[in-house]
Design an enzyme around this catalytic site. Structure first.
Site, PDB file in Angstrom:
ATOM      1  N   ARG A 176       0.318  -0.985  -0.246  1.00  0.00           N
ATOM      2  CA  ARG A 176       0.356  -0.346  -0.076  1.00  0.00           C
ATOM      3  C   ARG A 176       1.243   1.392  -0.253  1.00  0.00           C
ATOM      4  O   ARG A 176       0.322   2.073   0.372  1.00  0.00           O
ATOM      5  CB  ARG A 176      -1.098   0.002   0.614  1.00  0.00           C
ATOM      6  CG  ARG A 176      -1.837  -0.921   1.066  1.00  0.00           C
ATOM      7  CD  ARG A 176      -3.404  -0.823  -0.021  1.00  0.00           C
ATOM      8  NE  ARG A 176      -2.479  -1.870  -1.352  1.00  0.00           N
ATOM      9  CZ  ARG A 176      -2.689  -3.329  -1.153  1.00  0.00           C
ATOM     10  NH1 ARG A 176      -2.676  -3.498  -0.799  1.00  0.00           N
ATOM     11  NH2 ARG A 176      -1.355  -4.191  -1.498  1.00  0.00           N
ATOM     12  N   SER A 253     -10.247  -0.139   3.326  1.00  0.00           N
ATOM     13  CA  SER A 253      -9.888  -0.243   4.373  1.00  0.00           C
ATOM     14  C   SER A 253      -9.543   1.589   4.830  1.00  0.00           C
ATOM     15  O   SER A 253      -8.683   1.895   4.598  1.00  0.00           O
ATOM     16  CB  SER A 253      -8.836  -1.142   4.249  1.00  0.00           C
ATOM     17  OG  SER A 253      -9.401  -2.007   3.630  1.00  0.00           O
ATOM     18  N   GLU A 348      -4.894   4.049   6.135  1.00  0.00           N
ATOM     19  CA  GLU A 348      -4.225   3.977   4.497  1.00  0.00           C
ATOM     20  C   GLU A 348      -4.450   5.112   3.445  1.00  0.00           C
ATOM     21  O   GLU A 348      -3.972   5.339   2.629  1.00  0.00           O
ATOM     22  CB  GLU A 348      -4.987   2.593   3.773  1.00  0.00           C
ATOM     23  CG  GLU A 348      -4.597   2.043   2.605  1.00  0.00           C
ATOM     24  CD  GLU A 348      -5.603   0.843   1.908  1.00  0.00           C
ATOM     25  OE1 GLU A 348      -5.500   0.113   2.501  1.00  0.00           O
ATOM     26  OE2 GLU A 348      -6.366   0.818   1.247  1.00  0.00           O
TER      27      GLU A 348
HETATM   28  C1  LIG Z   1     -15.551   0.668  -0.927  1.00  0.00           C
HETATM   29  C2  LIG Z   1     -13.948   0.791  -1.721  1.00  0.00           C
HETATM   30  C3  LIG Z   1     -13.119  -0.116  -1.788  1.00  0.00           C
HETATM   31  C4  LIG Z   1     -11.804  -0.061  -1.868  1.00  0.00           C
HETATM   32  N1  LIG Z   1     -10.945  -1.079  -1.514  1.00  0.00           N
HETATM   33  C5  LIG Z   1      -9.553  -1.260  -2.193  1.00  0.00           C
HETATM   34  C6  LIG Z   1      -9.071  -2.728  -2.114  1.00  0.00           C
HETATM   35  O1  LIG Z   1      -9.422  -3.616  -2.655  1.00  0.00           O
HETATM   36  N2  LIG Z   1      -7.352  -2.361  -2.469  1.00  0.00           N
HETATM   37  C7  LIG Z   1      -7.105  -0.871  -2.369  1.00  0.00           C
HETATM   38  O2  LIG Z   1      -5.861  -1.508  -2.817  1.00  0.00           O
HETATM   39  N3  LIG Z   1      -8.080   0.245  -2.416  1.00  0.00           N
HETATM   40  C8  LIG Z   1      -8.913   0.390  -2.530  1.00  0.00           C
HETATM   41  N4  LIG Z   1      -9.932   1.621  -2.274  1.00  0.00           N
HETATM   42  C9  LIG Z   1      -8.977   2.254  -2.084  1.00  0.00           C
HETATM   43  C10 LIG Z   1      -8.677   3.175  -3.852  1.00  0.00           C
HETATM   44  O3  LIG Z   1     -10.441   2.923  -4.138  1.00  0.00           O
HETATM   45  C11 LIG Z   1      -7.933   3.071  -4.688  1.00  0.00           C
HETATM   46  O4  LIG Z   1      -6.692   3.886  -3.722  1.00  0.00           O
HETATM   47  C12 LIG Z   1      -8.120   3.830  -5.548  1.00  0.00           C
HETATM   48  O5  LIG Z   1      -6.583   3.385  -6.290  1.00  0.00           O
HETATM   49  C13 LIG Z   1      -7.075   5.014  -4.878  1.00  0.00           C
HETATM   50  O6  LIG Z   1      -8.181   5.509  -6.909  1.00  0.00           O
HETATM   51  P1  LIG Z   1      -8.971   7.139  -7.037  1.00  0.00           P
HETATM   52  O7  LIG Z   1      -8.841   7.771  -8.209  1.00  0.00           O
HETATM   53  O8  LIG Z   1      -9.913   7.415  -6.123  1.00  0.00           O
HETATM   54  O9  LIG Z   1      -8.011   7.794  -6.088  1.00  0.00           O
HETATM   55  P2  LIG Z   1      -8.115   9.631  -4.998  1.00  0.00           P
HETATM   56  O10 LIG Z   1      -9.303   9.549  -4.329  1.00  0.00           O
HETATM   57  O11 LIG Z   1      -9.107  10.335  -6.148  1.00  0.00           O
HETATM   58  O12 LIG Z   1      -6.243   9.742  -5.151  1.00  0.00           O
HETATM   59  C14 LIG Z   1      -5.677   9.171  -3.746  1.00  0.00           C
HETATM   60  C15 LIG Z   1      -4.895  10.155  -4.142  1.00  0.00           C
HETATM   61  O13 LIG Z   1      -3.802   9.493  -5.180  1.00  0.00           O
HETATM   62  C16 LIG Z   1      -3.798  11.223  -5.485  1.00  0.00           C
HETATM   63  N5  LIG Z   1      -3.779  10.777  -7.065  1.00  0.00           N
HETATM   64  C17 LIG Z   1      -4.890  10.468  -7.973  1.00  0.00           C
HETATM   65  N6  LIG Z   1      -4.693  10.608  -9.002  1.00  0.00           N
HETATM   66  C18 LIG Z   1      -3.393  10.595  -9.388  1.00  0.00           C
HETATM   67  C19 LIG Z   1      -2.313  11.056 -10.525  1.00  0.00           C
HETATM   68  N7  LIG Z   1      -2.844  10.256 -11.883  1.00  0.00           N
HETATM   69  N8  LIG Z   1      -0.987  11.268 -10.286  1.00  0.00           N
HETATM   70  C20 LIG Z   1      -0.976  11.700  -9.356  1.00  0.00           C
HETATM   71  N9  LIG Z   1      -1.455  11.516  -7.826  1.00  0.00           N
HETATM   72  C21 LIG Z   1      -2.385  10.760  -8.338  1.00  0.00           C
HETATM   73  C22 LIG Z   1      -4.427  12.052  -5.352  1.00  0.00           C
HETATM   74  O14 LIG Z   1      -3.746  13.208  -4.952  1.00  0.00           O
HETATM   75  C23 LIG Z   1      -4.646  11.142  -4.052  1.00  0.00           C
HETATM   76  O15 LIG Z   1      -2.963  11.632  -2.980  1.00  0.00           O
HETATM   77  C24 LIG Z   1     -11.293   1.289  -2.143  1.00  0.00           C
HETATM   78  C25 LIG Z   1     -11.730   1.881  -1.664  1.00  0.00           C
HETATM   79  C26 LIG Z   1     -13.783   2.117  -1.520  1.00  0.00           C
HETATM   80  C27 LIG Z   1     -14.220   3.415  -1.242  1.00  0.00           C
END
Ligand SMILES: Cc1cc2nc3c(=O)[nH]c(=O)nc-3n(C[C@H](O)[C@H](O)[C@H](O)COP(=O)(O)OP(=O)(O)OC[C@H]3O[C@@H](n4cnc5c(N)ncnc54)[C@H](O)[C@@H]3O)c2cc1C
Length: 356
Positions: A176, A253, A348
């Protein structure tokens, strides 16, 4: 459905946006200083470059599924990334390299890979958010993580003011974590995944998944069966976004699973706790087990927020919560686990303009 809220055309606005809650899966977060929505890679780079030159802070937001944004919002510019595109850049024998735009919906890409008979990311089905965010915390689930298939991350580097392809070694992927997490140096633009042309999944590495499939660890199953089974397992835990179900209004998580030396596990009287063996004599203890056994069951509530009724590791907004209430709940749980077991839980998600 796992949705990165769709913005069909590029939009840059100085119109006041009152709250970032509409852009996060927690449905929390205060006002942005300014919101820029872009579907263009060049414009995304220009936005970050200009802000860097002027010393203005920028928050990159994609699916908003791994951020906790303070009730006071973010005083700088919020760049909402909505770039799209999936392209095969290399095909050789049984291997394809697929370049995915950062704003592409991750689960749409997984579905596309499965439909095309490309194996390697099927166990990561149903994870919300964007493809470009997957390297940030080395997204993982069910014994798989994106570090297994990423061969390059194309990113704009604010420090050198260049766009470059970063190798997996430069990305420093770990559990992570990566070089990108908690850093505002890089804007990820595209990610290259190397997948295998095969109708069968990668070998199953996760006992719960093997049990559900009625197979053994190490076996392979048809890609679509792997995707469907993971989807069902996740949905049963509230880990697939559902607009009607507040158990899914979370960041997934909230805490990572603590990794401790095996001897520490024994010395803390945790011999009966489940664990996964880690590298270098370490063990990973399920945070969910620690939380439950410290006295915080599913459904344990704070003010408008609670532990999900389906999964102990997900902290949820029940609709009337605030970030401050969510963090109060997280602190109570963290401190309770520390008092009971002497183990510190760490969040996380990325905390923006707030702290635990
Ligand atoms: C119901 C649920 C289940 C989930 N299950 C999992 C799981 O099984 N495993 C897991 O690992 N995660 C899980 N997650 C967490 C999440 O979905 C992941 O971490 C996902 O990759 C985040 O993507 P996002 O586009 O929403 O990022 P955001 O929330 O928009 O951003 C997250 C971080 O990344 C940065 N960021 C985003 N895009 C970029 C980019 N292009 N360049 C630079 N920085 C960037 C942002 O600035 C921020 O710091 C879950 C979340 C939810 C709500």
């Amino acid at each position: 459905m796992n949705v990165v809220p769709d913005v069909s055309s590029q939009r840059q606005t100085d119109e006041p946006v009152n709250s970032l809650a509409a852009y996060t899966t927690l449905r929390l977060g205060g006002r942005p200083g300014r919101l820029t929505v872009t579907a263009e890679t060049d414009e995304a780079v220009a936005t970050v470059r200009n802000a860097a030159a002027e010393g203005r802070p920028v928050l990159i937001l994609a699916g908003g599924s791994n951020v906790v944004i303070g009730d006071a919002g973010f005083p700088g510019e919020v760049l909402l990334l909505r770039t799209r595109g999936i392209e095969v850049v290399r095909a050789h024998g049984e291997s394809v390299v697929v370049r995915v735009a950062a704003g592409e919906v991750w689960d749409d890409f997984v579905a596309y890979a499965v439909a095309n008979g490309w194996s390697g990311i099927e166990f990561l089905s149903g994870i919300p958010g964007s493809a470009g965010a997957t390297p940030i915390q080395n997204v993982g689930a069910y014994g798989s993580e994106v570090a297994h298939t990423i061969v390059a991350v194309h990113a704009y580097d604010r420090q050198s003011d260049t766009v470059r392809a970063m190798s997996p070694a430069e990305c420093a992927f770990a559990y992570r974590s990566s070089v990108f997490k908690h850093s505002d140096r890089y804007l990820v633009l595209h990610v290259d995944f190397q997948l295998t042309v095969s109708a069968e999944s990668a070998p199953i590495r996760y006992a719960e998944l093997a049990r559900s499939l009625g197979t053994e660890a190490g076996d392979r199953v048809p890609l679509s069966l792997a995707r469907d089974t993971v989807g069902k397992l996740r949905a049963g835990k509230g880990m697939v976004l559902d607009a009607e179900d507040p158990d899914t209004w979370s960041v997934g998580s909230f805490f990572t699973n603590p990794v401790v030396p095996a001897a520490v596990r024994e010395s803390l009287g945790l011999d009966h706790a489940p664990y996964w063996p880690g590298e270098g004599g370490t063990v990973k203890i399920p945070a969910a087990w620690l939380i439950e056994n410290a006295g915080f069951p599913k459904g344990y509530a704070g003010a408008g927020v609670s532990i999900s009724t389906k999964h102990t590791l997900a902290l949820t907004n029940r609709g009337s919560g605030t970030t401050s209430a969510l963090l109060d709940l997280a602190r109570t749980i963290r401190d309770g686990v520390r008092d009971r077991f002497g183990i510190e839980l760490h969040p996380e998600p990325v905390l923006i303009n707030c702290a635990l």
